[in-house]
Design a protein around this motif. Sequence first.
Motif, PDB file in Angstrom:
ATOM      1  N   LYS A   1       0.723  -1.199  -0.059  1.00  0.00           N
ATOM      2  CA  LYS A   1      -0.042   0.022  -0.083  1.00  0.00           C
ATOM      3  C   LYS A   1       0.830   1.128  -0.007  1.00  0.00           C
ATOM      4  N   MET A   2       0.317   2.214  -0.802  1.00  0.00           N
ATOM      5  CA  MET A   2       1.142   3.517  -1.119  1.00  0.00           C
ATOM      6  C   MET A   2       0.153   4.606  -0.732  1.00  0.00           C
ATOM      7  N   ARG A   3       0.464   5.658  -0.294  1.00  0.00           N
ATOM      8  CA  ARG A   3      -0.095   7.203  -0.076  1.00  0.00           C
ATOM      9  C   ARG A   3       0.409   7.831  -1.161  1.00  0.00           C
ATOM     10  N   ILE A   4      -0.333   8.245  -1.908  1.00  0.00           N
ATOM     11  CA  ILE A   4       0.054   9.440  -3.043  1.00  0.00           C
ATOM     12  C   ILE A   4      -1.098  10.467  -3.136  1.00  0.00           C
ATOM     13  N   GLU A   5      -0.628  11.614  -3.416  1.00  0.00           N
ATOM     14  CA  GLU A   5      -1.426  12.822  -3.388  1.00  0.00           C
ATOM     15  C   GLU A   5      -2.363  12.626  -4.793  1.00  0.00           C
ATOM     16  N   ARG A   6      -3.443  13.151  -4.661  1.00  0.00           N
ATOM     17  CA  ARG A   6      -4.551  13.010  -5.864  1.00  0.00           C
ATOM     18  C   ARG A   6      -3.908  13.817  -7.068  1.00  0.00           C
ATOM     19  N   TRP A   7      -3.061  14.800  -6.991  1.00  0.00           N
ATOM     20  CA  TRP A   7      -2.548  15.299  -8.280  1.00  0.00           C
ATOM     21  C   TRP A   7      -1.558  14.625  -8.751  1.00  0.00           C
ATOM     22  N   ALA A   8      -0.825  13.411  -8.275  1.00  0.00           N
ATOM     23  CA  ALA A   8       0.000  12.754  -8.807  1.00  0.00           C
ATOM     24  C   ALA A   8      -0.551  11.684  -9.746  1.00  0.00           C
ATOM     25  N   VAL A   9      -1.959  11.648 -10.060  1.00  0.00           N
ATOM     26  CA  VAL A   9      -2.647  10.483 -10.752  1.00  0.00           C
ATOM     27  C   VAL A   9      -2.544  10.819 -12.203  1.00  0.00           C
ATOM     28  N   ASN A  10      -2.202  10.118 -13.170  1.00  0.00           N
ATOM     29  CA  ASN A  10      -1.963  10.388 -14.427  1.00  0.00           C
ATOM     30  C   ASN A  10      -3.169   9.980 -15.241  1.00  0.00           C
ATOM     31  N   THR A  11      -3.387   8.631 -15.125  1.00  0.00           N
ATOM     32  CA  THR A  11      -4.392   8.132 -15.873  1.00  0.00           C
ATOM     33  C   THR A  11      -5.602   7.263 -15.250  1.00  0.00           C
ATOM     34  N   ASN A  12      -6.630   7.160 -15.421  1.00  0.00           N
ATOM     35  CA  ASN A  12      -7.505   6.108 -14.766  1.00  0.00           C
ATOM     36  C   ASN A  12      -7.893   5.049 -15.737  1.00  0.00           C
ATOM     37  N   ARG A  13      -7.044   3.898 -15.697  1.00  0.00           N
ATOM     38  CA  ARG A  13      -7.069   2.897 -16.728  1.00  0.00           C
ATOM     39  C   ARG A  13      -8.714   2.422 -16.738  1.00  0.00           C
ATOM     40  N   THR A  14      -9.048   2.104 -15.622  1.00  0.00           N
ATOM     41  CA  THR A  14     -10.559   1.755 -15.629  1.00  0.00           C
ATOM     42  C   THR A  14     -11.406   2.231 -16.481  1.00  0.00           C
ATOM     43  N   LYS A  15     -11.474   3.686 -16.428  1.00  0.00           N
ATOM     44  CA  LYS A  15     -12.333   4.580 -17.054  1.00  0.00           C
ATOM     45  C   LYS A  15     -11.890   4.689 -18.486  1.00  0.00           C
ATOM     46  N   ALA A  16     -10.679   4.561 -18.870  1.00  0.00           N
ATOM     47  CA  ALA A  16     -10.116   4.574 -20.108  1.00  0.00           C
ATOM     48  C   ALA A  16     -10.567   3.336 -20.812  1.00  0.00           C
ATOM     49  N   GLU A  17     -10.576   2.050 -20.180  1.00  0.00           N
ATOM     50  CA  GLU A  17     -10.916   0.931 -20.859  1.00  0.00           C
ATOM     51  C   GLU A  17     -12.172   0.883 -21.170  1.00  0.00           C
ATOM     52  N   GLN A  18     -13.168   1.520 -20.334  1.00  0.00           N
ATOM     53  CA  GLN A  18     -14.840   1.707 -20.610  1.00  0.00           C
ATOM     54  C   GLN A  18     -14.897   2.718 -21.558  1.00  0.00           C
ATOM     55  N   HIS A  19     -14.285   3.536 -21.626  1.00  0.00           N
ATOM     56  CA  HIS A  19     -14.505   4.356 -22.771  1.00  0.00           C
ATOM     57  C   HIS A  19     -13.893   3.752 -24.129  1.00  0.00           C
ATOM     58  N   GLN A  20     -12.940   3.014 -24.210  1.00  0.00           N
ATOM     59  CA  GLN A  20     -12.383   2.482 -25.283  1.00  0.00           C
ATOM     60  C   GLN A  20     -13.421   1.358 -25.828  1.00  0.00           C
ATOM     61  N   LYS A  21     -13.910   0.800 -24.944  1.00  0.00           N
ATOM     62  CA  LYS A  21     -15.208  -0.231 -25.177  1.00  0.00           C
ATOM     63  C   LYS A  21     -16.342   0.301 -25.921  1.00  0.00           C
ATOM     64  N   GLU A  22     -16.593   1.539 -25.279  1.00  0.00           N
ATOM     65  CA  GLU A  22     -17.948   2.307 -25.796  1.00  0.00           C
ATOM     66  C   GLU A  22     -17.621   2.802 -27.126  1.00  0.00           C
ATOM     67  N   VAL A  23     -16.334   3.334 -27.451  1.00  0.00           N
ATOM     68  CA  VAL A  23     -16.093   3.983 -28.783  1.00  0.00           C
ATOM     69  C   VAL A  23     -16.105   2.628 -29.757  1.00  0.00           C
ATOM     70  N   GLU A  24     -15.621   1.683 -29.329  1.00  0.00           N
ATOM     71  CA  GLU A  24     -15.512   0.276 -30.304  1.00  0.00           C
ATOM     72  C   GLU A  24     -16.882  -0.098 -30.607  1.00  0.00           C
ATOM     73  N   ALA A  25     -17.915  -0.054 -29.547  1.00  0.00           N
ATOM     74  CA  ALA A  25     -19.106  -0.577 -29.817  1.00  0.00           C
ATOM     75  C   ALA A  25     -19.960   0.583 -30.840  1.00  0.00           C
ATOM     76  N   ALA A  26     -19.565   1.725 -30.520  1.00  0.00           N
ATOM     77  CA  ALA A  26     -20.017   2.846 -31.471  1.00  0.00           C
ATOM     78  C   ALA A  26     -19.772   2.636 -32.930  1.00  0.00           C
ATOM     79  N   ARG A  27     -18.342   2.246 -33.012  1.00  0.00           N
ATOM     80  CA  ARG A  27     -17.924   1.973 -34.470  1.00  0.00           C
ATOM     81  C   ARG A  27     -18.492   0.833 -35.069  1.00  0.00           C
ATOM     82  N   GLU A  28     -18.656  -0.112 -34.197  1.00  0.00           N
ATOM     83  CA  GLU A  28     -19.089  -1.362 -34.874  1.00  0.00           C
ATOM     84  C   GLU A  28     -20.493  -1.328 -35.158  1.00  0.00           C
ATOM     85  N   ALA A  29     -21.373  -0.619 -34.385  1.00  0.00           N
ATOM     86  CA  ALA A  29     -22.854  -0.132 -34.745  1.00  0.00           C
ATOM     87  C   ALA A  29     -22.782   0.740 -36.072  1.00  0.00           C
ATOM     88  N   ALA A  30     -21.963   1.562 -36.279  1.00  0.00           N
ATOM     89  CA  ALA A  30     -22.118   2.587 -37.236  1.00  0.00           C
ATOM     90  C   ALA A  30     -21.678   1.488 -38.629  1.00  0.00           C
TER      91      ALA A  30
END
Length: 146
Positions: free
Chosen positions: A92-121
């Motif tokens: 376990k590590m304690r880090i400052e909030r400003w040190a977060v660069n990316t949120n992989r969970t949200k990025a993966e969800q967004h990528q899946k939504e984009v791919e689903a939209a492309r497939e639908a189109a």
Amino acid sequence: MNLILMTAQASSSGASGSTASSSSYIILMVVLIAVMYFLMIRPQKKRQKEEQEMRNSLEIGDEIVTIGGIVGRVVTIRENDLVIETGADRNKMRIERWAVNTNRTKAEQHQKEVEAAREAAKDKKNKKGKKAKEESPEASNDEKKD
């Protein structure tokens, strides 16, 4: 180009031209500042706002990457800092909030939504193409019969 020619003519015309050339320089500077604002400052502010929204929307269980490249899963969220687990041994590590660069969970969800939209189109486009192909042979058969 015309503005440059006008300023050159105005500067060669004498005293009355000096006011025209100075006003054209002022206009040119205003235009350059406006272009710099829309090309550099505005996109940077937009990016900073998106990063701040991402940091504020962190949830327990999200997988994040810090600015230093540390990958971990959020365990505890406080006002200004986070506690993350890293590695298989769950350090376990304690880090400052400003040190977060990316949120992989949200990025993966967004990528899946984009791919689903492309497939639908793509499916929608294929269906339109099939309908057009089905209609065109019928029209040509009707023309042959007449």
